[in-house]
Write a protein that holds these residues in place. Sequence first.
Motif, PDB file in Angstrom:
ATOM      1  N   ALA A  88       0.835  -1.203   0.000  1.00 33.35           N
ATOM      2  CA  ALA A  88       0.000   0.000   0.000  1.00 33.35           C
ATOM      3  C   ALA A  88       0.871   1.255   0.000  1.00 33.35           C
ATOM      4  O   ALA A  88       0.583   2.221  -0.716  1.00 33.35           O
ATOM      5  CB  ALA A  88      -0.931  -0.005   1.210  1.00 33.35           C
ATOM      6  N   GLU A  89       1.930   1.226   0.793  1.00 39.02           N
ATOM      7  CA  GLU A  89       2.812   2.389   0.835  1.00 39.02           C
ATOM      8  C   GLU A  89       3.571   2.552  -0.487  1.00 39.02           C
ATOM      9  O   GLU A  89       3.784   3.674  -0.944  1.00 39.02           O
ATOM     10  CB  GLU A  89       3.749   2.300   2.035  1.00 39.02           C
ATOM     11  N   ASP A  90       3.940   1.449  -1.120  1.00 38.99           N
ATOM     12  CA  ASP A  90       4.575   1.530  -2.442  1.00 38.99           C
ATOM     13  C   ASP A  90       3.612   2.127  -3.466  1.00 38.99           C
ATOM     14  O   ASP A  90       4.004   2.955  -4.293  1.00 38.99           O
ATOM     15  CB  ASP A  90       5.053   0.153  -2.903  1.00 38.99           C
ATOM     16  N   ALA A  91       2.348   1.687  -3.413  1.00 46.72           N
ATOM     17  CA  ALA A  91       1.335   2.232  -4.329  1.00 46.72           C
ATOM     18  C   ALA A  91       1.153   3.728  -4.096  1.00 46.72           C
ATOM     19  O   ALA A  91       0.991   4.499  -5.055  1.00 46.72           O
ATOM     20  CB  ALA A  91       0.012   1.492  -4.148  1.00 46.72           C
ATOM     21  N   ALA A  92       1.202   4.146  -2.845  1.00 43.63           N
ATOM     22  CA  ALA A  92       1.074   5.570  -2.534  1.00 43.63           C
ATOM     23  C   ALA A  92       2.263   6.355  -3.077  1.00 43.63           C
ATOM     24  O   ALA A  92       2.091   7.450  -3.620  1.00 43.63           O
ATOM     25  CB  ALA A  92       0.951   5.762  -1.021  1.00 43.63           C
ATOM     26  N   ARG A  93       3.458   5.808  -2.950  1.00 45.62           N
ATOM     27  CA  ARG A  93       4.646   6.484  -3.484  1.00 45.62           C
ATOM     28  C   ARG A  93       4.536   6.660  -5.002  1.00 45.62           C
ATOM     29  O   ARG A  93       4.996   7.658  -5.559  1.00 45.62           O
ATOM     30  CB  ARG A  93       5.911   5.700  -3.138  1.00 45.62           C
ATOM     31  N   GLN A  94       3.934   5.666  -5.669  1.00 45.48           N
ATOM     32  CA  GLN A  94       3.779   5.739  -7.124  1.00 45.48           C
ATOM     33  C   GLN A  94       2.835   6.866  -7.551  1.00 45.48           C
ATOM     34  O   GLN A  94       2.831   7.259  -8.718  1.00 45.48           O
ATOM     35  CB  GLN A  94       3.305   4.403  -7.673  1.00 45.48           C
ATOM     36  N   LEU A  95       2.072   7.388  -6.604  1.00 40.30           N
ATOM     37  CA  LEU A  95       1.212   8.527  -6.905  1.00 40.30           C
ATOM     38  C   LEU A  95       2.003   9.828  -6.981  1.00 40.30           C
ATOM     39  O   LEU A  95       1.470  10.856  -7.382  1.00 40.30           O
ATOM     40  CB  LEU A  95       0.115   8.661  -5.847  1.00 40.30           C
ATOM     41  N   GLY A  96       3.262   9.764  -6.566  1.00 37.16           N
ATOM     42  CA  GLY A  96       4.125  10.929  -6.649  1.00 37.16           C
ATOM     43  C   GLY A  96       4.022  11.880  -5.469  1.00 37.16           C
ATOM     44  O   GLY A  96       4.402  13.042  -5.587  1.00 37.16           O
ATOM     45  N   VAL A  97       3.544  11.393  -4.332  1.00 31.37           N
ATOM     46  CA  VAL A  97       3.420  12.263  -3.164  1.00 31.37           C
ATOM     47  C   VAL A  97       4.751  12.386  -2.426  1.00 31.37           C
ATOM     48  O   VAL A  97       5.624  11.528  -2.554  1.00 31.37           O
ATOM     49  CB  VAL A  97       2.327  11.759  -2.188  1.00 31.37           C
ATOM     50  N   ALA A  98       4.884  13.434  -1.653  1.00 34.05           N
ATOM     51  CA  ALA A  98       6.071  13.634  -0.822  1.00 34.05           C
ATOM     52  C   ALA A  98       6.138  12.542   0.242  1.00 34.05           C
ATOM     53  O   ALA A  98       5.111  11.941   0.599  1.00 34.05           O
ATOM     54  CB  ALA A  98       6.012  15.004  -0.155  1.00 34.05           C
ATOM     55  N   ALA A  99       7.321  12.300   0.757  1.00 34.39           N
ATOM     56  CA  ALA A  99       7.522  11.233   1.748  1.00 34.39           C
ATOM     57  C   ALA A  99       6.635  11.399   2.976  1.00 34.39           C
ATOM     58  O   ALA A  99       6.141  10.409   3.524  1.00 34.39           O
ATOM     59  CB  ALA A  99       8.987  11.183   2.165  1.00 34.39           C
ATOM     60  N   ASN A 100       6.381  12.635   3.399  1.00 33.23           N
ATOM     61  CA  ASN A 100       5.554  12.845   4.587  1.00 33.23           C
ATOM     62  C   ASN A 100       4.061  12.661   4.321  1.00 33.23           C
ATOM     63  O   ASN A 100       3.251  12.769   5.234  1.00 33.23           O
ATOM     64  CB  ASN A 100       5.817  14.220   5.206  1.00 33.23           C
ATOM     65  N   LEU A 101       3.695  12.359   3.078  1.00 29.30           N
ATOM     66  CA  LEU A 101       2.294  12.138   2.720  1.00 29.30           C
ATOM     67  C   LEU A 101       2.002  10.691   2.323  1.00 29.30           C
ATOM     68  O   LEU A 101       0.871  10.370   1.972  1.00 29.30           O
ATOM     69  CB  LEU A 101       1.889  13.067   1.571  1.00 29.30           C
ATOM     70  N   VAL A 102       2.992   9.820   2.381  1.00 29.25           N
ATOM     71  CA  VAL A 102       2.816   8.442   1.910  1.00 29.25           C
ATOM     72  C   VAL A 102       1.722   7.718   2.690  1.00 29.25           C
ATOM     73  O   VAL A 102       0.851   7.075   2.094  1.00 29.25           O
ATOM     74  CB  VAL A 102       4.151   7.663   1.961  1.00 29.25           C
ATOM     75  N   GLU A 103       1.736   7.795   4.015  1.00 27.09           N
ATOM     76  CA  GLU A 103       0.719   7.084   4.795  1.00 27.09           C
ATOM     77  C   GLU A 103      -0.674   7.645   4.543  1.00 27.09           C
ATOM     78  O   GLU A 103      -1.643   6.889   4.454  1.00 27.09           O
ATOM     79  CB  GLU A 103       1.069   7.110   6.275  1.00 27.09           C
ATOM     80  N   ALA A 104      -0.800   8.954   4.426  1.00 24.25           N
ATOM     81  CA  ALA A 104      -2.096   9.556   4.126  1.00 24.25           C
ATOM     82  C   ALA A 104      -2.563   9.170   2.723  1.00 24.25           C
ATOM     83  O   ALA A 104      -3.752   8.892   2.508  1.00 24.25           O
ATOM     84  CB  ALA A 104      -2.030  11.080   4.264  1.00 24.25           C
ATOM     85  N   ALA A 105      -1.654   9.123   1.767  1.00 20.73           N
ATOM     86  CA  ALA A 105      -2.020   8.725   0.396  1.00 20.73           C
ATOM     87  C   ALA A 105      -2.445   7.255   0.356  1.00 20.73           C
ATOM     88  O   ALA A 105      -3.386   6.898  -0.348  1.00 20.73           O
ATOM     89  CB  ALA A 105      -0.858   8.978  -0.556  1.00 20.73           C
ATOM     90  N   ALA A 106      -1.758   6.402   1.110  1.00 23.18           N
ATOM     91  CA  ALA A 106      -2.173   4.994   1.180  1.00 23.18           C
ATOM     92  C   ALA A 106      -3.570   4.889   1.785  1.00 23.18           C
ATOM     93  O   ALA A 106      -4.403   4.090   1.323  1.00 23.18           O
ATOM     94  CB  ALA A 106      -1.161   4.184   1.991  1.00 23.18           C
ATOM     95  N   ALA A 107      -3.849   5.710   2.792  1.00 25.51           N
ATOM     96  CA  ALA A 107      -5.196   5.722   3.384  1.00 25.51           C
ATOM     97  C   ALA A 107      -6.229   6.201   2.369  1.00 25.51           C
ATOM     98  O   ALA A 107      -7.353   5.673   2.321  1.00 25.51           O
ATOM     99  CB  ALA A 107      -5.210   6.602   4.627  1.00 25.51           C
ATOM    100  N   ALA A 108      -5.880   7.169   1.532  1.00 26.61           N
ATOM    101  CA  ALA A 108      -6.790   7.628   0.481  1.00 26.61           C
ATOM    102  C   ALA A 108      -7.080   6.501  -0.509  1.00 26.61           C
ATOM    103  O   ALA A 108      -8.219   6.326  -0.938  1.00 26.61           O
ATOM    104  CB  ALA A 108      -6.206   8.846  -0.233  1.00 26.61           C
ATOM    105  N   LEU A 109      -6.054   5.727  -0.869  1.00 25.77           N
ATOM    106  CA  LEU A 109      -6.287   4.580  -1.755  1.00 25.77           C
ATOM    107  C   LEU A 109      -7.243   3.583  -1.096  1.00 25.77           C
ATOM    108  O   LEU A 109      -8.129   3.032  -1.760  1.00 25.77           O
ATOM    109  CB  LEU A 109      -4.956   3.902  -2.092  1.00 25.77           C
ATOM    110  N   ALA A 110      -7.092   3.368   0.196  1.00 27.94           N
ATOM    111  CA  ALA A 110      -7.984   2.455   0.913  1.00 27.94           C
ATOM    112  C   ALA A 110      -9.404   3.014   0.985  1.00 27.94           C
ATOM    113  O   ALA A 110     -10.373   2.248   0.985  1.00 27.94           O
ATOM    114  CB  ALA A 110      -7.449   2.192   2.320  1.00 27.94           C
ATOM    115  N   ALA A 111      -9.537   4.334   1.031  1.00 24.03           N
ATOM    116  CA  ALA A 111     -10.872   4.953   1.100  1.00 24.03           C
ATOM    117  C   ALA A 111     -11.700   4.632  -0.140  1.00 24.03           C
ATOM    118  O   ALA A 111     -12.931   4.619  -0.081  1.00 24.03           O
ATOM    119  CB  ALA A 111     -10.745   6.452   1.308  1.00 24.03           C
TER     120      ALA A 111
END
Length: 151
Positions: free
Chosen positions: A124-147
């Motif tokens: 999930a965190e790898d998928a979030a990184r692939q969205l191009g977000v900053a490192a401090n947003l990876v967990e929030a972006a992974a949560a958005a993918l889960a949403a």
Amino acid sequence: MFVLGLRVGTEGSKWALRGVLLDPATDEVLPTTIDHFPKKSHSAAQQAHDAHDALAGALSAYEIHAVVLREADHHRSARIQDGTKKRLRLEGACLAACQALGVPVEVMDGQAIGRAIGASKDGAEDAARQLGVAANLVEAAAAALAAKSLI
């Protein structure tokens, strides 16, 4: 229409609330992120109130359809200490703001977020990184993918 991923945690010596808005149809991340840093000089109750108001105000500008708050992974040996209490208080304030939207809201740890997108926590965190977000947003972006799994 957007989904929102949130994370409350520390960044250095500061507490931070970070949110990522994602278009569930295209997986495009909005360039605008939700950022709130509680003031150390405020009481614990005031910090929670400020976090609630900051998040509620930010969300009023968007059509949100689902929210996942990424909670800290649980460790059986962890005890409730001052930092844990502060995080829980801030997470509760964020949940209240999100619940007021009248949309599906879930709290998930890293493993649950991974399962929600058909992967592991690391996946999930790898998928979030692939969205191009900053490192401090990876967990929030992974949560958005889960949403996305909530709509």
